[in-house]
Write a protein that holds these residues in place. Sequence first.
Motif, PDB file in Angstrom:
ATOM      1  N   PRO A   1       7.804 -17.480 -19.157  1.00 12.62           N
ATOM      2  CA  PRO A   1       8.340 -18.379 -18.112  1.00 12.62           C
ATOM      3  C   PRO A   1       9.229 -17.639 -17.110  1.00 12.62           C
ATOM      4  CG  PRO A   1       8.636 -19.343 -20.299  1.00 12.62           C
ATOM      5  CD  PRO A   1       8.221 -17.921 -20.511  1.00 12.62           C
ATOM      6  N   ILE A   2       9.998 -16.654 -17.584  1.00  9.24           N
ATOM      7  CA  ILE A   2      10.858 -15.863 -16.698  1.00  9.24           C
ATOM      8  C   ILE A   2      10.000 -14.989 -15.791  1.00  9.24           C
ATOM      9  CG2 ILE A   2      12.717 -14.150 -16.607  1.00  9.24           C
ATOM     10  CD1 ILE A   2      13.512 -16.908 -17.806  1.00  9.24           C
ATOM     11  N   LYS A   3       8.958 -14.404 -16.354  1.00 15.33           N
ATOM     12  CA  LYS A   3       8.058 -13.535 -15.584  1.00 15.33           C
ATOM     13  C   LYS A   3       7.464 -14.282 -14.389  1.00 15.33           C
ATOM     14  CE  LYS A   3       3.897 -10.666 -16.268  1.00 15.33           C
ATOM     15  NZ  LYS A   3       2.880 -11.325 -15.418  1.00 15.33           N
ATOM     16  N   LEU A   4       6.999 -15.503 -14.638  1.00 13.04           N
ATOM     17  CA  LEU A   4       6.395 -16.290 -13.562  1.00 13.04           C
ATOM     18  C   LEU A   4       7.420 -16.623 -12.474  1.00 13.04           C
ATOM     19  CD1 LEU A   4       4.189 -18.714 -15.694  1.00 13.04           C
ATOM     20  CD2 LEU A   4       3.407 -16.779 -14.308  1.00 13.04           C
ATOM     21  N   LEU A   5       8.619 -16.986 -12.893  1.00  9.63           N
ATOM     22  CA  LEU A   5       9.672 -17.275 -11.916  1.00  9.63           C
ATOM     23  C   LEU A   5      10.046 -16.020 -11.140  1.00  9.63           C
ATOM     24  CD1 LEU A   5      12.015 -19.621 -14.000  1.00  9.63           C
ATOM     25  CD2 LEU A   5      10.816 -20.230 -11.883  1.00  9.63           C
ATOM     26  N   TRP A   6      10.188 -14.906 -11.851  1.00  4.80           N
ATOM     27  CA  TRP A   6      10.568 -13.656 -11.202  1.00  4.80           C
ATOM     28  C   TRP A   6       9.551 -13.289 -10.121  1.00  4.80           C
ATOM     29  CZ3 TRP A   6       8.702  -8.884 -10.089  1.00  4.80           C
ATOM     30  CH2 TRP A   6       9.636  -7.918  -9.696  1.00  4.80           C
ATOM     31  N   GLU A   7       8.266 -13.387 -10.461  1.00  5.56           N
ATOM     32  CA  GLU A   7       7.234 -13.014  -9.483  1.00  5.56           C
ATOM     33  C   GLU A   7       7.247 -13.935  -8.270  1.00  5.56           C
ATOM     34  OE1 GLU A   7       3.975 -10.686 -12.263  1.00  5.56           O
ATOM     35  OE2 GLU A   7       3.687 -12.827 -11.921  1.00  5.56           O
ATOM     36  N   SER A   8       7.682 -15.187  -8.457  1.00  4.78           N
ATOM     37  CA  SER A   8       7.740 -16.115  -7.315  1.00  4.78           C
ATOM     38  C   SER A   8       8.850 -15.738  -6.336  1.00  4.78           C
ATOM     39  CB  SER A   8       7.928 -17.552  -7.802  1.00  4.78           C
ATOM     40  OG  SER A   8       9.249 -17.774  -8.265  1.00  4.78           O
ATOM     41  N   TYR A   9       9.855 -14.985  -6.813  1.00  8.99           N
ATOM     42  CA  TYR A   9      10.956 -14.566  -5.940  1.00  8.99           C
ATOM     43  C   TYR A   9      10.860 -13.092  -5.545  1.00  8.99           C
ATOM     44  CZ  TYR A   9      13.272 -18.868  -7.550  1.00  8.99           C
ATOM     45  OH  TYR A   9      13.579 -20.173  -7.838  1.00  8.99           O
ATOM     46  N   ALA A  10       9.838 -12.391  -6.024  1.00 15.37           N
ATOM     47  CA  ALA A  10       9.794 -10.934  -5.897  1.00 15.37           C
ATOM     48  C   ALA A  10       9.472 -10.489  -4.474  1.00 15.37           C
ATOM     49  CB  ALA A  10       8.766 -10.358  -6.868  1.00 15.37           C
ATOM     50  N   LEU A  11      10.327  -9.635  -3.951  1.00 14.76           N
ATOM     51  CA  LEU A  11      10.105  -9.037  -2.637  1.00 14.76           C
ATOM     52  C   LEU A  11       9.065  -7.928  -2.716  1.00 14.76           C
ATOM     53  CD1 LEU A  11      11.163  -8.683   0.358  1.00 14.76           C
ATOM     54  CD2 LEU A  11      12.801  -7.049  -0.575  1.00 14.76           C
ATOM     55  N   THR A  12       8.984  -7.270  -3.866  1.00 14.69           N
ATOM     56  CA  THR A  12       8.140  -6.087  -4.011  1.00 14.69           C
ATOM     57  C   THR A  12       6.678  -6.406  -4.317  1.00 14.69           C
ATOM     58  OG1 THR A  12       9.199  -6.022  -6.194  1.00 14.69           O
ATOM     59  CG2 THR A  12       9.831  -4.336  -4.651  1.00 14.69           C
ATOM     60  N   LEU A  13       6.365  -7.629  -4.684  1.00 15.62           N
ATOM     61  CA  LEU A  13       5.018  -7.969  -5.132  1.00 15.62           C
ATOM     62  C   LEU A  13       3.976  -7.745  -4.029  1.00 15.62           C
ATOM     63  CD1 LEU A  13       4.049  -9.003  -7.877  1.00 15.62           C
ATOM     64  CD2 LEU A  13       3.998 -11.301  -6.905  1.00 15.62           C
ATOM     65  N   HIS A  14       2.915  -7.006  -4.372  1.00 16.58           N
ATOM     66  CA  HIS A  14       1.796  -6.728  -3.466  1.00 16.58           C
ATOM     67  C   HIS A  14       2.212  -5.922  -2.231  1.00 16.58           C
ATOM     68  CE1 HIS A  14      -0.239  -9.415  -6.104  1.00 16.58           C
ATOM     69  NE2 HIS A  14       0.370 -10.491  -5.653  1.00 16.58           N
ATOM     70  N   ARG A  15       3.347  -5.235  -2.314  1.00 16.45           N
ATOM     71  CA  ARG A  15       3.801  -4.407  -1.188  1.00 16.45           C
ATOM     72  C   ARG A  15       3.594  -2.938  -1.517  1.00 16.45           C
ATOM     73  NH1 ARG A  15       7.944  -7.095   1.754  1.00 16.45           N
ATOM     74  NH2 ARG A  15       8.045  -5.235   3.099  1.00 16.45           N
ATOM     75  N   ASP A  16       3.348  -2.134  -0.478  1.00  8.02           N
ATOM     76  CA  ASP A  16       3.295  -0.684  -0.651  1.00  8.02           C
ATOM     77  C   ASP A  16       4.716  -0.166  -0.780  1.00  8.02           C
ATOM     78  OD1 ASP A  16       0.509  -0.499  -0.462  1.00  8.02           O
ATOM     79  OD2 ASP A  16       0.605  -0.507   1.725  1.00  8.02           O
ATOM     80  N   LEU A  17       4.920   0.710  -1.761  1.00  7.19           N
ATOM     81  CA  LEU A  17       6.276   1.211  -1.952  1.00  7.19           C
ATOM     82  C   LEU A  17       6.291   2.609  -2.543  1.00  7.19           C
ATOM     83  CD1 LEU A  17       6.817   0.822  -5.253  1.00  7.19           C
ATOM     84  CD2 LEU A  17       7.091  -1.552  -4.570  1.00  7.19           C
ATOM     85  N   THR A  18       7.470   3.195  -2.463  1.00 13.39           N
ATOM     86  CA  THR A  18       7.728   4.496  -3.067  1.00 13.39           C
ATOM     87  C   THR A  18       8.679   4.293  -4.238  1.00 13.39           C
ATOM     88  OG1 THR A  18       7.521   5.572  -0.906  1.00 13.39           O
ATOM     89  CG2 THR A  18       8.631   6.814  -2.661  1.00 13.39           C
ATOM     90  N   ALA A  19       8.312   4.822  -5.394  1.00  8.37           N
ATOM     91  CA  ALA A  19       9.149   4.700  -6.588  1.00  8.37           C
ATOM     92  C   ALA A  19       9.623   6.095  -6.995  1.00  8.37           C
ATOM     93  CB  ALA A  19       8.374   4.049  -7.726  1.00  8.37           C
ATOM     94  N   ARG A  20      10.908   6.343  -6.875  1.00  4.53           N
ATOM     95  CA  ARG A  20      11.470   7.637  -7.243  1.00  4.53           C
ATOM     96  C   ARG A  20      12.032   7.542  -8.659  1.00  4.53           C
ATOM     97  NH1 ARG A  20      12.517   6.973  -1.772  1.00  4.53           N
ATOM     98  NH2 ARG A  20      11.625   8.644  -0.473  1.00  4.53           N
ATOM     99  N   THR A  21      11.410   8.233  -9.578  1.00  3.10           N
ATOM    100  CA  THR A  21      11.815   8.193 -10.990  1.00  3.10           C
ATOM    101  C   THR A  21      12.290   9.573 -11.435  1.00  3.10           C
ATOM    102  OG1 THR A  21       9.730   8.872 -12.035  1.00  3.10           O
ATOM    103  CG2 THR A  21       9.874   6.584 -11.279  1.00  3.10           C
ATOM    104  N   LEU A  22      12.803   9.643 -12.657  1.00  7.68           N
ATOM    105  CA  LEU A  22      13.220  10.933 -13.207  1.00  7.68           C
ATOM    106  C   LEU A  22      12.021  11.842 -13.450  1.00  7.68           C
ATOM    107  CD1 LEU A  22      15.913   9.701 -15.777  1.00  7.68           C
ATOM    108  CD2 LEU A  22      16.310  10.757 -13.546  1.00  7.68           C
TER     109      LEU A  22
END
Length: 327
Positions: free
Chosen positions: A268-289
Amino acid sequence: MQSNLRKKLIQLFTEADGEFISGQKISEELGCSRTAVWKHIEDLRKSGYELEAVRKLGYKMKKKPDKISENEIRLGLKTKKMGQTIYFQDAVPSTQKIAHELANNGAEEGTIIVADKQTEGRGRMARAWHSPEGNGIWMSIILRPEIPVQKTPQLTLLAAVAIVQAIEEQTGKSAEIKWPNDILIGGKKTVGILTELQAEADQVHSVIVGTGINVNQLKGDFPDELKETATSLRMASGKKVDRAALIQTILLTFEKRYSDYIAHGFQPIKLLWESYALTLHRDLTARTLNGTFYGKALGIDDEGVLLLETSDGIQKIYSADIEISPS
């Protein structure tokens, strides 16, 4: 005014919810004379409370001062667990540090630590978080969930959902979540969330969810390096926000989402989170360790891990700095 009488008087006005209370009723409830009631009312006015007096009707509270205190948070709080134990101080190095100490000493789940100012506020990767007095909410919540260690990052996403919902309820402004721990309004950062863990290899002792919320700052209140990237609820909505009332709303919303999570798991949290997500289906850069990855955000998996579609396939991102490409 004695603190317990002051607290009782504020509680009477809070429960009256904008309606008049007769001087006689106040006198009876406080156990003091009508003259003493008038003196107590004047003391409240000097403290910043806006009170109206009408002959034969009595008194009513029109406006509370924008203060955070244990009393202001407690009066009107509708939760069963979250915030029922409150540690408040005007200024602290970090609410997270105090929360860790309290958790180690057995503080119960739902305990909150709130400060009007932090001198050593921090975000992810030990970055400094600007935490001035009088304008923001700097708060940590102690949780003791019986969940596997690997599931604890889900609580960051849960907190983000709860805070977005509380902001919308309190201000009418829509906010978006930038994975994993930022809340933005109009593309500018308004809230940061820092989730820290006390655990052994296979057992969670406590999870401490810290949050910094820019509430009533104006642009000039931010350091130069933040003026173009940060905003506040006041700047976004055009009006001052009652910080104590917002804390109450956050705690109630958090309690509801946390109860859902404990009863029904992350879905239930996952579904709500995705409804508010700015990053969903967007092109992005992820800088990790482990390197920098480019791709399209597909969503999050059932553990809360970001799924990034790259030229080499789907990459799981557990922790990263995210930069969203212009749409």
